[in-house]
Scaffold this motif. Structure first.
Motif, short mmCIF file in Angstrom:
data_model
loop_
_atom_site.label_atom_id
_atom_site.label_comp_id
_atom_site.label_asym_id
_atom_site.label_seq_id
_atom_site.Cartn_x
_atom_site.Cartn_y
_atom_site.Cartn_z
N ALA A 1 0.62 -17.56 32.78
CA ALA A 1 0.30 -16.93 31.49
C ALA A 1 -1.20 -16.74 31.33
O ALA A 1 -1.67 -15.70 30.86
N CYS A 2 -1.98 -17.74 31.72
CA CYS A 2 -3.44 -17.63 31.63
C CYS A 2 -3.97 -16.54 32.54
O CYS A 2 -4.89 -15.79 32.15
N ALA A 3 -3.42 -16.42 33.73
CA ALA A 3 -3.86 -15.37 34.65
C ALA A 3 -3.58 -13.99 34.06
O ALA A 3 -4.44 -13.09 34.11
N ILE A 4 -2.41 -13.83 33.48
CA ILE A 4 -2.06 -12.56 32.84
C ILE A 4 -3.01 -12.28 31.68
O ILE A 4 -3.54 -11.18 31.54
N ALA A 5 -3.22 -13.28 30.84
CA ALA A 5 -4.06 -13.11 29.65
C ALA A 5 -5.51 -12.82 30.04
O ALA A 5 -6.17 -11.99 29.41
N ARG A 6 -6.03 -13.50 31.07
CA ARG A 6 -7.41 -13.25 31.49
C ARG A 6 -7.59 -11.81 32.00
O ARG A 6 -8.57 -11.14 31.67
N THR A 7 -6.65 -11.35 32.80
CA THR A 7 -6.71 -9.98 33.31
C THR A 7 -6.64 -8.98 32.15
O THR A 7 -7.41 -8.02 32.09
N TRP A 8 -5.72 -9.21 31.22
CA TRP A 8 -5.56 -8.30 30.08
C TRP A 8 -6.78 -8.35 29.16
O TRP A 8 -7.20 -7.32 28.63
N ASP A 9 -7.34 -9.52 28.99
CA ASP A 9 -8.57 -9.64 28.20
C ASP A 9 -9.67 -8.75 28.77
O ASP A 9 -10.31 -7.99 28.04
N GLN A 10 -9.91 -8.87 30.07
CA GLN A 10 -10.98 -8.12 30.71
C GLN A 10 -10.72 -6.62 30.72
O GLN A 10 -11.64 -5.82 30.55
N THR A 11 -9.46 -6.25 30.88
CA THR A 11 -9.10 -4.85 31.00
C THR A 11 -9.01 -4.15 29.64
O THR A 11 -9.48 -3.02 29.50
N ALA A 12 -8.44 -4.82 28.65
CA ALA A 12 -8.13 -4.14 27.39
C ALA A 12 -8.70 -4.81 26.15
O ALA A 12 -9.43 -4.18 25.38
N LEU A 13 -8.37 -6.06 25.93
CA LEU A 13 -8.71 -6.69 24.64
C LEU A 13 -10.20 -6.83 24.38
O LEU A 13 -10.68 -6.44 23.31
N LEU A 14 -10.93 -7.39 25.32
CA LEU A 14 -12.36 -7.61 25.07
C LEU A 14 -13.14 -6.31 24.92
O LEU A 14 -13.97 -6.20 24.00
N PRO A 15 -12.88 -5.29 25.75
CA PRO A 15 -13.59 -4.02 25.52
C PRO A 15 -13.25 -3.39 24.16
O PRO A 15 -14.15 -2.90 23.46
N LEU A 16 -11.99 -3.42 23.78
CA LEU A 16 -11.61 -2.86 22.48
C LEU A 16 -12.24 -3.64 21.33
O LEU A 16 -12.74 -3.06 20.37
N ARG A 17 -12.22 -4.97 21.44
CA ARG A 17 -12.82 -5.81 20.39
C ARG A 17 -14.33 -5.53 20.27
O ARG A 17 -14.86 -5.46 19.16
N ALA A 18 -14.99 -5.36 21.39
CA ALA A 18 -16.43 -5.09 21.37
C ALA A 18 -16.72 -3.75 20.69
O ALA A 18 -17.65 -3.64 19.89
#
Length: 145
Positions: free
Chosen positions: A51-68
């Motif tokens: 789950a952490c591996a999935i979340a880290r990849t998704w964070d870097q790809t989608a969530l963190l850029p959108l949040r920024a």
């Protein structure tokens, strides 16, 4: 109840948004991962690592850029019209919410465990690392009900 419906329901409860944002912004936790863990009762180390591996990849790809981008669009940006900027910010916010939904629904496929919310939150937080303060995790568990 599907995880997205559950997440929307619990996020509407008093104290949940504040507890989630504290864990995210002050303690570097992934809110979607924590909500999934509480929902699923996740405690198995192998499942949490996946789950952490999935979340880290998704964070870097989608969530963190959108949040920024969303946060960057919050203050006025002359000469851009405020209404246009705010409209774009709303669109980005909707995309960020959709990205969170995609992550939660992906994590839901990993299955369930059976741990109580506090134990699941502790295990997920430790797997994400570094583990958030216990008081912050307990605060979220209480708010979730």
């Amino acid at each position: 109840m599907a995880i997205w419906d559950w997440a929307l329901a619990v996020y509407a409860r008093p104290g949940v948004p504040e507890a989630c944002l504290k864990l995210q912004d002050l303690h570097g936790q992934n809110t979607s991962l924590l909500l999934w863990a509480a929902y699923a009762g996740a405690q198995d180390e192998a499942i949490l690592a996946r789950a952490c591996a999935i979340a880290r990849t998704w964070d870097q790809t989608a969530l963190l850029p959108l949040r920024a981008v969303r946060r960057g669009l919050k203050p006025p940006l002359p000469p851009v019209d405020d209404r246009a900027r705010e409209g774009l910010r709303d669109d980005v916010k909707a995309a960020e919410l959709r990205a969170e939904r995609v992550l939660l629904e992906t994590l839901e496929l990993l299955g369930t465990g059976g741990a109580d919310a506090v134990s699941a939150l502790r295990a997920a937080s430790a797997a994400w690392g570094p583990r958030a303060p216990d008081a912050a995790l307990v605060e979220l568990a209480r708010a979730l009900g």
